[in-house]
Design a protein around this motif. Structure first.
Motif, PDB file in Angstrom:
ATOM      1  N   SER A   1     -59.846  70.052  22.816  1.00 14.86           N
ATOM      2  CA  SER A   1     -60.520  69.413  21.677  1.00 14.86           C
ATOM      3  C   SER A   1     -60.449  70.284  20.428  1.00 14.86           C
ATOM      4  O   SER A   1     -60.586  69.771  19.318  1.00 14.86           O
TER       5      SER A   1
ATOM      6  N   HIS B   1     -54.531  65.306  22.525  1.00 16.19           N
ATOM      7  CA  HIS B   1     -53.772  64.605  23.568  1.00 16.19           C
ATOM      8  C   HIS B   1     -52.426  65.268  23.838  1.00 16.19           C
ATOM      9  O   HIS B   1     -51.769  64.956  24.828  1.00 16.19           O
TER      10      HIS B   1
ATOM     11  N   TYR C   1     -57.870  62.714  29.737  1.00 18.93           N
ATOM     12  CA  TYR C   1     -59.101  62.347  29.037  1.00 18.93           C
ATOM     13  C   TYR C   1     -58.835  62.164  27.549  1.00 18.93           C
ATOM     14  O   TYR C   1     -59.182  61.136  26.964  1.00 18.93           O
ATOM     15  N   HIS C   2     -58.199  63.144  26.923  1.00 23.10           N
ATOM     16  CA  HIS C   2     -57.947  63.060  25.482  1.00 23.10           C
ATOM     17  C   HIS C   2     -56.897  62.011  25.142  1.00 23.10           C
ATOM     18  O   HIS C   2     -56.983  61.370  24.092  1.00 23.10           O
ATOM     19  N   GLU C   3     -55.933  61.829  26.012  1.00 23.28           N
ATOM     20  CA  GLU C   3     -54.867  60.865  25.742  1.00 23.28           C
ATOM     21  C   GLU C   3     -55.395  59.431  25.768  1.00 23.28           C
ATOM     22  O   GLU C   3     -54.968  58.590  24.992  1.00 23.28           O
ATOM     23  N   THR C   4     -56.327  59.165  26.645  1.00 22.66           N
ATOM     24  CA  THR C   4     -56.828  57.798  26.800  1.00 22.66           C
ATOM     25  C   THR C   4     -58.138  57.555  26.057  1.00 22.66           C
ATOM     26  O   THR C   4     -58.585  56.417  25.969  1.00 22.66           O
ATOM     27  N   LYS C   5     -58.733  58.586  25.514  1.00 21.48           N
ATOM     28  CA  LYS C   5     -60.073  58.508  24.918  1.00 21.48           C
ATOM     29  C   LYS C   5     -60.163  57.461  23.816  1.00 21.48           C
ATOM     30  O   LYS C   5     -60.991  56.557  23.873  1.00 21.48           O
ATOM     31  N   ASP C   6     -59.374  57.568  22.808  1.00 22.77           N
ATOM     32  CA  ASP C   6     -59.437  56.647  21.672  1.00 22.77           C
ATOM     33  C   ASP C   6     -58.161  55.823  21.559  1.00 22.77           C
ATOM     34  O   ASP C   6     -57.742  55.464  20.459  1.00 22.77           O
ATOM     35  N   SER C   7     -57.575  55.518  22.678  1.00 23.28           N
ATOM     36  CA  SER C   7     -56.315  54.789  22.666  1.00 23.28           C
ATOM     37  C   SER C   7     -56.516  53.353  22.188  1.00 23.28           C
ATOM     38  O   SER C   7     -57.419  52.651  22.655  1.00 23.28           O
ATOM     39  N   PRO C   8     -55.670  52.892  21.271  1.00 20.89           N
ATOM     40  CA  PRO C   8     -55.770  51.504  20.825  1.00 20.89           C
ATOM     41  C   PRO C   8     -55.146  50.517  21.813  1.00 20.89           C
ATOM     42  O   PRO C   8     -55.237  49.310  21.619  1.00 20.89           O
TER      43      PRO C   8
ATOM     44  N   GLN D   1     -57.196  51.773  28.718  1.00 15.74           N
ATOM     45  CA  GLN D   1     -58.645  51.865  28.835  1.00 15.74           C
ATOM     46  C   GLN D   1     -59.132  51.994  30.282  1.00 15.74           C
ATOM     47  O   GLN D   1     -60.057  52.759  30.543  1.00 15.74           O
TER      48      GLN D   1
ATOM     49  N   HIS E   1     -58.940  55.585  31.250  1.00 17.64           N
ATOM     50  CA  HIS E   1     -59.991  56.410  30.657  1.00 17.64           C
ATOM     51  C   HIS E   1     -61.287  56.271  31.460  1.00 17.64           C
ATOM     52  O   HIS E   1     -61.962  57.264  31.724  1.00 17.64           O
TER      53      HIS E   1
END
Length: 146
Positions: free
Chosen positions: A50, A56, A100-107, A112, A115
């Motif tokens: 982070s 990611h 975790y970071h790759e899927t966290k805010d994935s559009p 999802q 995540h």
């Protein structure tokens, strides 16, 4: 172009799901004390990622920083297969942190579910450590967990 992007994201989601099943199996085979160590290692990896410019892409070579997905999950997955227990633990922690970071805010909606699965495993690891881990409690209160 949107169709191609969706297909690439769906392929990535399938790869992460396949890797996740192996990672989850490795975690479930660990004794409780080792799971507690894994939880702390994973939190450390998530925190370090982070602090990166592109979380990611944590564990990826700098020249590949403009790629859609990095090599962190592949590196972690290959290390998780190691016969050396310490290397395997570090590989699992790396895989969980990058996933975790790759899927966290994935559009992409196809990422999802991955995540949610990673969050579930992180929650199980947190619960396995009990309330005795002050590091874990501090991390969960910090903004790094969000």
């Amino acid at each position: 172009m949107q169709i191609v992007t969706r297909l690439i994201a769906m392929g990535r989601a399938r790869l992460l799901h396949r890797q996740f099943r192996n990672i989850e199996g490795n975690i479930s085979a660990l004794p409780a004390r080792v799971r507690a160590r894994l939880a702390v290692m994973t939190l450390r990896e998530i925190g370090q990622a982070s602090r990166c410019e592109f979380p990611h892409l944590y564990g990826t070579a700098p020249e590949l920083r403009y790629a859609a997905w990095g090599q962190g999950t592949e590196i972690g997955f290959s290390r998780a297969k190691s016969d050396n227990p310490e290397v395997a633990l570090r590989g699992i922690a790396l895989w969980l942190a990058v996933a975790y970071h790759e899927t966290k805010d994935s559009p992409h909606p196809s990422l999802q579910p991955q995540h949610r699965q990673v969050l579930r495993v992180l929650r199980e690891l947190r619960d396995a450590t009990g309330e005795q881990s002050e590091t874990m409690a501090q991390w969960m209160r910090s903004g790094a967990a969000a």
